[in-house]
Design a protein around this motif. Structure first.
Motif, PDB file in Angstrom:
ATOM      1  N   MET A   1      55.149  21.927  37.300  1.00 11.80           N
ATOM      2  CA  MET A   1      55.463  23.258  36.785  1.00 11.80           C
ATOM      3  C   MET A   1      54.194  24.038  36.451  1.00 11.80           C
ATOM      4  SD  MET A   1      58.796  23.541  36.690  1.00 11.80           S
ATOM      5  CE  MET A   1      59.216  24.796  35.509  1.00 11.80           C
ATOM      6  N   LEU A   2      53.150  23.303  36.041  1.00  9.90           N
ATOM      7  CA  LEU A   2      51.886  23.914  35.659  1.00  9.90           C
ATOM      8  C   LEU A   2      50.753  23.232  36.398  1.00  9.90           C
ATOM      9  CD1 LEU A   2      52.422  23.975  31.765  1.00  9.90           C
ATOM     10  CD2 LEU A   2      52.909  25.831  33.364  1.00  9.90           C
ATOM     11  N   LEU A   3      49.642  23.953  36.566  1.00 10.53           N
ATOM     12  CA  LEU A   3      48.440  23.402  37.190  1.00 10.53           C
ATOM     13  C   LEU A   3      47.246  23.708  36.303  1.00 10.53           C
ATOM     14  CD1 LEU A   3      46.838  22.123  39.534  1.00 10.53           C
ATOM     15  CD2 LEU A   3      46.761  24.395  40.599  1.00 10.53           C
TER      16      LEU A   3
ATOM     17  N   LEU B   1      39.156  16.589  32.732  1.00 11.81           N
ATOM     18  CA  LEU B   1      39.389  16.637  34.182  1.00 11.81           C
ATOM     19  C   LEU B   1      38.363  15.799  34.927  1.00 11.81           C
ATOM     20  CD1 LEU B   1      40.303  20.396  34.812  1.00 11.81           C
ATOM     21  CD2 LEU B   1      41.833  18.432  34.917  1.00 11.81           C
ATOM     22  N   PHE B   2      37.101  15.863  34.488  1.00 10.88           N
ATOM     23  CA  PHE B   2      36.058  15.081  35.151  1.00 10.88           C
ATOM     24  C   PHE B   2      36.246  13.587  34.903  1.00 10.88           C
ATOM     25  CE2 PHE B   2      33.818  19.137  35.367  1.00 10.88           C
ATOM     26  CZ  PHE B   2      33.191  19.037  36.606  1.00 10.88           C
ATOM     27  N   VAL B   3      36.527  13.210  33.666  1.00 13.35           N
ATOM     28  CA  VAL B   3      36.681  11.788  33.332  1.00 13.35           C
ATOM     29  C   VAL B   3      37.859  11.172  34.066  1.00 13.35           C
ATOM     30  CG1 VAL B   3      37.223  10.192  31.453  1.00 13.35           C
ATOM     31  CG2 VAL B   3      35.563  12.008  31.085  1.00 13.35           C
ATOM     32  N   SER B   4      38.940  11.931  34.191  1.00 15.39           N
ATOM     33  CA  SER B   4      40.137  11.407  34.853  1.00 15.39           C
ATOM     34  C   SER B   4      40.070  11.502  36.376  1.00 15.39           C
ATOM     35  CB  SER B   4      41.375  12.156  34.348  1.00 15.39           C
ATOM     36  OG  SER B   4      41.271  13.542  34.641  1.00 15.39           O
ATOM     37  N   GLY B   5      38.976  12.053  36.885  1.00 20.99           N
ATOM     38  CA  GLY B   5      38.829  12.169  38.328  1.00 20.99           C
ATOM     39  C   GLY B   5      39.685  13.258  38.940  1.00 20.99           C
ATOM     40  N   ARG B   6      40.081  14.234  38.136  1.00 20.90           N
ATOM     41  CA  ARG B   6      40.935  15.327  38.635  1.00 20.90           C
ATOM     42  C   ARG B   6      40.140  16.628  38.642  1.00 20.90           C
ATOM     43  NH1 ARG B   6      46.023  13.013  37.514  1.00 20.90           N
ATOM     44  NH2 ARG B   6      45.696  10.781  37.842  1.00 20.90           N
ATOM     45  N   VAL B   7      38.997  16.609  39.287  1.00 22.73           N
ATOM     46  CA  VAL B   7      38.111  17.786  39.280  1.00 22.73           C
ATOM     47  C   VAL B   7      38.800  19.000  39.910  1.00 22.73           C
ATOM     48  CG1 VAL B   7      35.877  18.684  40.016  1.00 22.73           C
ATOM     49  CG2 VAL B   7      36.109  16.276  39.385  1.00 22.73           C
TER      50      VAL B   7
END
Length: 503
Positions: free
Chosen positions: A87-89, A72-78
């Motif tokens: 459908m999912l988070l 999540l951090f590497v992809s910038g999706r903190v």
């Protein structure tokens, strides 16, 4: 049909981009198939191999859970990543819940064979390991579900696995009856929830909680009809949480199910249901224009009633598992206190509290298994005079009960302090009377819990009986496990950052 063709490339790209964030669940799917195939190939002789594969696979899944944090951090999706068409988070809260679930599941996979009554099953335990892995996959989905359809499917997956586990010892009348009651109550709650979802879809024209027209559409619908629909959905979620008034199945099912299965039901689905409730509430809380259904009021009332009903009913119980069943209802009401705060501190308090509750509850039921194995002791009165004859198991039992009560210096005490602190910090700002009532009820019911938890130490050490059955099974594995759980509870009570640093 032709109108859908332009959307196919985007759907495929979304699915492919979601797979790296879905690796733990893919691993669980492969693990489920692997355990199932092992059982088919080796038959009854596969028990030990299935257990080793299941345990090792869950450890690998835990490692993949940790990798998701860095992903999540590497992809910038903190702040989180939506998966498979929203459908999912996947966010940090969901990962924390999954870590707790996987760790507790790995522990309980080892506990299945320690129950003599369950191990004596003519089919063996190989099937149970595959069902357990399937259940872990389902609760993973529950922690991430943010679409009304995925919420329903995840709950149904958990329910099917739970039905099979409860009725696993179907040759016994009590277990078969517990399984039947669970199926009937589960089917009713499922139908009620599905009706509520259909109403919400009719009002809002969407199943997506975080985007689309669902919330704006609900704002334009009749408030009473919307309140009814949301209440029906809460009943479905509440069935897994076992809060009042959808708690009637808990005592009979927990008492009738094999003890390791009771430990499973009282922890994993309950913890995942709290994650699901948080996901369900979040869009309504952060939607600025929402002024309809008052979740804080409703959940506060439910929490107060659940704490009172669970704890006072537990005082009247004579069977150990039935007492722990009612106490788990009380713990649900207590954890709802922190959920009502609707902030990050409250969520962190819930996660810590559920982790230490799950640990202590598994320990208590494992030690109940020990006395059931050794002396066929199921009622509290049958523990009379066993404390000196089985000192290690008895002392460990007292420690886990201290944690469940919430006394210093146990992890349960620290967890309750975190919950009270999160609620009080919010109360200082808005002076909501319901938050105050929650804290008062939580404090009073904690005192009430002393009256039923203390029955076990009282019978173990202070009461005597002239006739003691000869021990036919020592169950040393359970004693070692109880010592491990007890030490961990004390360490987490003194140094709670040991767990906080891992989450």
């Amino acid at each position: 049909m032709h109108s859908l063709i332009p959307f196919i490339p985007g759907s495929i790209n979304d699915t492919l981009s979601s797979i790296p964030f879905f690796l733990p669940e893919i691993y669980l799917t492969v693990l489920f198939i692997l355990v199932l195939v092992t059982d088919l190939l080796f038959g009854r002789n596969s028990e030990k191999l299935c257990r080793i594969i299941a345990f090792a696979g869950l450890l690998l899944v835990i490692q993949r859970d940790y990798q998701q944090i860095s992903l999540l951090f590497v992809s910038g999706r903190v702040n989180g990543q939506f998966l498979f068409g929203e459908m999912l988070l996947l966010n940090r809260v969901a990962i924390n819940f999954k870590l707790i679930i996987d760790a507790l599941a790995a522990i309980m996979v080892l506990c299945f064979e320690w129950d003599n009554r369950l191990k004596a099953h003519r089919k063996g335990l190989s099937d149970l390991y595959s069902i357990a892995i399937g259940s872990v996959l389902a609760v993973h989905l529950m922690t991430m579900a943010v679409n009304l359809l995925s919420i329903y499917l995840a709950i149904e997956m958990v329910s099917i696995a739970s039905y099979l586990m409860v009725a696993y010892r179907s040759e016994t009348r009590f277990s078969a009856e517990a399984g039947l009651k669970y199926v009937l109550f589960g089917a009713a709650s499922s139908a009620i929830m599905l009706y509520g979802i259909s109403l919400l879809y009719g009002f809002g024209g969407s199943l997506n909680l975080f985007s689309g027209n669902l919330l704006p559409g609900l704002m334009q619908a009749n408030p009473l009809a919307v309140a009814l629909a949301l209440g029906l959905v809460l009943i479905g979620i509440g069935f897994k949480l076992s809060f009042v008034p959808v708690h009637f199945w808990v005592p009979d099912v927990y008492e009738g199910a094999p003890t390791p299965v009771t430990a499973w039901l009282s922890t994993l689905p309950k913890i995942a249901a709290f994650a699901l409730l948080i996901n369900f509430l979040r869009p309504f809380i952060y939607f600025e224009k929402w002024n309809g259904f008052d979740f804080k009021l409703v959940l506060s009332i439910i929490g107060i009633i659940t704490m009172i009903a669970g704890n006072f009913a537990a005082v009247l119980q004579k069977n150990v598992k039935r007492m722990l069943a009612y106490s788990s209802i009380g713990h649900t009401g207590f954890a709802l206190m922190a959920v009502v705060t609707y902030n990050s501190t409250g969520v962190a308090a819930v996660i810590f509290y559920l982790a230490v509750y799950g640990l202590a509850n598994i320990g208590a039921l494992a030690l109940a298994t020990y006395f059931a194995n050794a002396l066929d002791a199921d009622d509290i009165s049958s523990y009379k005079g066993l404390g000196l004859k089985h000192p290690a198991a008895s002392i460990c039992f007292v420690i886990v009960l201290i944690s469940l009560t919430g006394l210093p210096v146990s992890a349960g005490f620290t967890g309750k302090v975190f919950v009270f602190s999160s609620v009080y910090s919010v109360y200082q700002h808005d002076h909501n009377i319901w938050l105050l009532l929650l804290m008062i009820t939580g404090a009073l019911t904690t005192v009430v819990s002393l009256f039923y938890y203390i029955k076990i130490p009282l019978n173990l050490f202070l009461k005597r009986t002239e006739i003691l059955k000869n021990t036919f099974t020592k169950s040393q594995n359970v004693v070692v496990f109880g010592v491990f759980i007890s030490v961990l509870i004390i360490l987490l009570g003194i140094w709670p950052q040991m767990l906080s640093d891992l989450l």
